[in-house]
Design a protein around this motif. Structure first.
Motif, short mmCIF file in Angstrom:
data_model
loop_
_atom_site.label_atom_id
_atom_site.label_comp_id
_atom_site.label_asym_id
_atom_site.label_seq_id
_atom_site.Cartn_x
_atom_site.Cartn_y
_atom_site.Cartn_z
N VAL A 35 -3.53 -10.93 -2.29
CA VAL A 35 -2.08 -10.86 -2.14
C VAL A 35 -1.44 -11.91 -3.04
O VAL A 35 -2.03 -12.94 -3.33
N LEU A 36 -0.23 -11.61 -3.47
CA LEU A 36 0.51 -12.52 -4.34
C LEU A 36 1.40 -13.40 -3.48
O LEU A 36 2.35 -12.93 -2.85
N ILE A 37 1.05 -14.70 -3.43
CA ILE A 37 1.80 -15.67 -2.63
C ILE A 37 2.24 -16.80 -3.56
O ILE A 37 1.39 -17.42 -4.19
N SER A 38 3.54 -17.02 -3.63
CA SER A 38 4.10 -18.09 -4.48
C SER A 38 3.57 -18.03 -5.91
O SER A 38 3.21 -19.05 -6.50
N GLY A 39 3.49 -16.83 -6.45
CA GLY A 39 3.08 -16.65 -7.84
C GLY A 39 1.59 -16.70 -8.10
O GLY A 39 1.16 -16.62 -9.25
N TRP A 41 -2.36 -15.15 -7.00
CA TRP A 41 -3.15 -14.17 -6.27
C TRP A 41 -4.16 -14.90 -5.40
O TRP A 41 -4.87 -15.77 -5.87
N MET A 42 -4.19 -14.55 -4.14
CA MET A 42 -5.07 -15.20 -3.17
C MET A 42 -5.90 -14.14 -2.45
O MET A 42 -5.36 -13.15 -1.97
N GLN A 43 -7.21 -14.37 -2.39
CA GLN A 43 -8.07 -13.44 -1.67
C GLN A 43 -8.04 -13.79 -0.19
O GLN A 43 -8.11 -14.96 0.20
N CYS A 44 -7.93 -12.76 0.66
CA CYS A 44 -7.89 -12.97 2.10
C CYS A 44 -8.38 -11.72 2.81
O CYS A 44 -8.67 -10.71 2.18
N ARG A 45 -8.44 -11.80 4.13
CA ARG A 45 -8.78 -10.64 4.96
C ARG A 45 -7.60 -10.35 5.88
O ARG A 45 -6.95 -11.26 6.36
N ILE A 46 -7.40 -9.06 6.14
CA ILE A 46 -6.38 -8.70 7.12
C ILE A 46 -7.06 -8.64 8.48
O ILE A 46 -8.19 -8.15 8.60
N TYR A 54 -2.22 -10.15 10.76
CA TYR A 54 -2.05 -11.39 10.00
C TYR A 54 -3.05 -11.42 8.86
O TYR A 54 -4.03 -10.66 8.84
N LEU A 55 -2.80 -12.31 7.89
CA LEU A 55 -3.71 -12.52 6.77
C LEU A 55 -4.47 -13.81 7.02
O LEU A 55 -3.86 -14.89 7.05
N ASP A 56 -5.77 -13.69 7.23
CA ASP A 56 -6.62 -14.84 7.49
C ASP A 56 -6.55 -15.82 6.32
O ASP A 56 -6.61 -15.43 5.17
N GLY A 57 -6.40 -17.09 6.62
CA GLY A 57 -6.32 -18.12 5.59
C GLY A 57 -4.91 -18.38 5.09
O GLY A 57 -4.71 -19.18 4.18
N THR A 58 -3.93 -17.68 5.67
CA THR A 58 -2.53 -17.91 5.32
C THR A 58 -1.74 -18.09 6.62
O THR A 58 -2.27 -17.90 7.71
N ASP A 59 -0.46 -18.40 6.48
CA ASP A 59 0.43 -18.49 7.64
C ASP A 59 1.20 -17.19 7.85
O ASP A 59 2.09 -17.13 8.70
N LEU A 60 0.86 -16.15 7.08
CA LEU A 60 1.62 -14.91 7.12
C LEU A 60 1.12 -14.00 8.24
O LEU A 60 -0.07 -13.77 8.38
N LYS A 61 2.09 -13.47 9.01
CA LYS A 61 1.74 -12.55 10.09
C LYS A 61 2.90 -11.61 10.37
O LYS A 61 4.04 -11.87 9.97
N GLY A 62 2.60 -10.53 11.05
CA GLY A 62 3.62 -9.57 11.45
C GLY A 62 4.46 -9.08 10.29
O GLY A 62 3.93 -8.71 9.25
N THR A 63 5.77 -9.12 10.46
CA THR A 63 6.68 -8.59 9.43
C THR A 63 6.69 -9.41 8.15
O THR A 63 7.21 -8.95 7.14
N ASP A 64 6.08 -10.61 8.16
CA ASP A 64 5.94 -11.40 6.92
C ASP A 64 5.12 -10.63 5.88
O ASP A 64 5.24 -10.89 4.68
N LEU A 65 4.28 -9.70 6.33
CA LEU A 65 3.40 -8.95 5.43
C LEU A 65 4.15 -7.84 4.69
O LEU A 65 3.71 -7.41 3.62
N GLU A 66 5.25 -7.38 5.24
CA GLU A 66 5.97 -6.24 4.68
C GLU A 66 6.45 -6.51 3.26
O GLU A 66 7.16 -7.47 3.02
N GLY A 67 6.02 -5.64 2.34
CA GLY A 67 6.46 -5.73 0.94
C GLY A 67 5.70 -6.72 0.10
O GLY A 67 5.99 -6.88 -1.09
N LEU A 68 4.71 -7.40 0.66
CA LEU A 68 3.93 -8.38 -0.07
C LEU A 68 3.06 -7.68 -1.12
O LEU A 68 2.32 -6.74 -0.78
N PRO A 69 3.15 -8.07 -2.40
CA PRO A 69 2.29 -7.47 -3.42
C PRO A 69 0.81 -7.67 -3.03
O PRO A 69 0.41 -8.77 -2.65
N ALA A 70 0.04 -6.59 -3.12
CA ALA A 70 -1.36 -6.64 -2.70
C ALA A 70 -2.19 -5.75 -3.60
O ALA A 70 -1.71 -4.76 -4.15
N GLU A 71 -3.46 -6.11 -3.72
CA GLU A 71 -4.40 -5.26 -4.46
C GLU A 71 -5.74 -5.30 -3.76
O GLU A 71 -6.08 -6.24 -3.06
#
Length: 74
Positions: A35-39, A41-46, A54-71
């Motif tokens: 996912v792209l966080i603050s410019g 790319w960070m590897q994580c698990r959902i 939530y994204l393991d290893g980040t503070d992002l959860k719930g609606t914070d994930l909506e629209g987040l660039p991901a690959e």
């Protein structure tokens, strides 16, 4: 595949979409993605705790994930 995280109401999971097209309609706990966080790319698990995704290893959860660039590979 690269797109943005979006909640799929039909299956109650986050997926990756490109505009209106689902590239991956439903992610599962433990799926690895980048996912792209603050410019950067960070590897994580959902993951899911209770009823919140939530994204393991980040503070992002719930609606914070909506629209987040991901690959994801494959």
């Amino acid at each position: 595949m690269q797109g943005k995280l979006s909640y799929n109401q039909e299956i109650q999971r986050y997926g990756i979409r490109d505009g209106y097209e689902w590239l991956k309609p439903g992610l599962h706990c433990g799926d690895v993605l980048r996912v792209l966080i603050s410019g950067e790319w960070m590897q994580c698990r959902i993951e899911m705790a209770g009823d919140a995704w939530y994204l393991d290893g980040t503070d992002l959860k719930g609606t914070d994930l909506e629209g987040l660039p991901a690959e994801m590979r494959g």
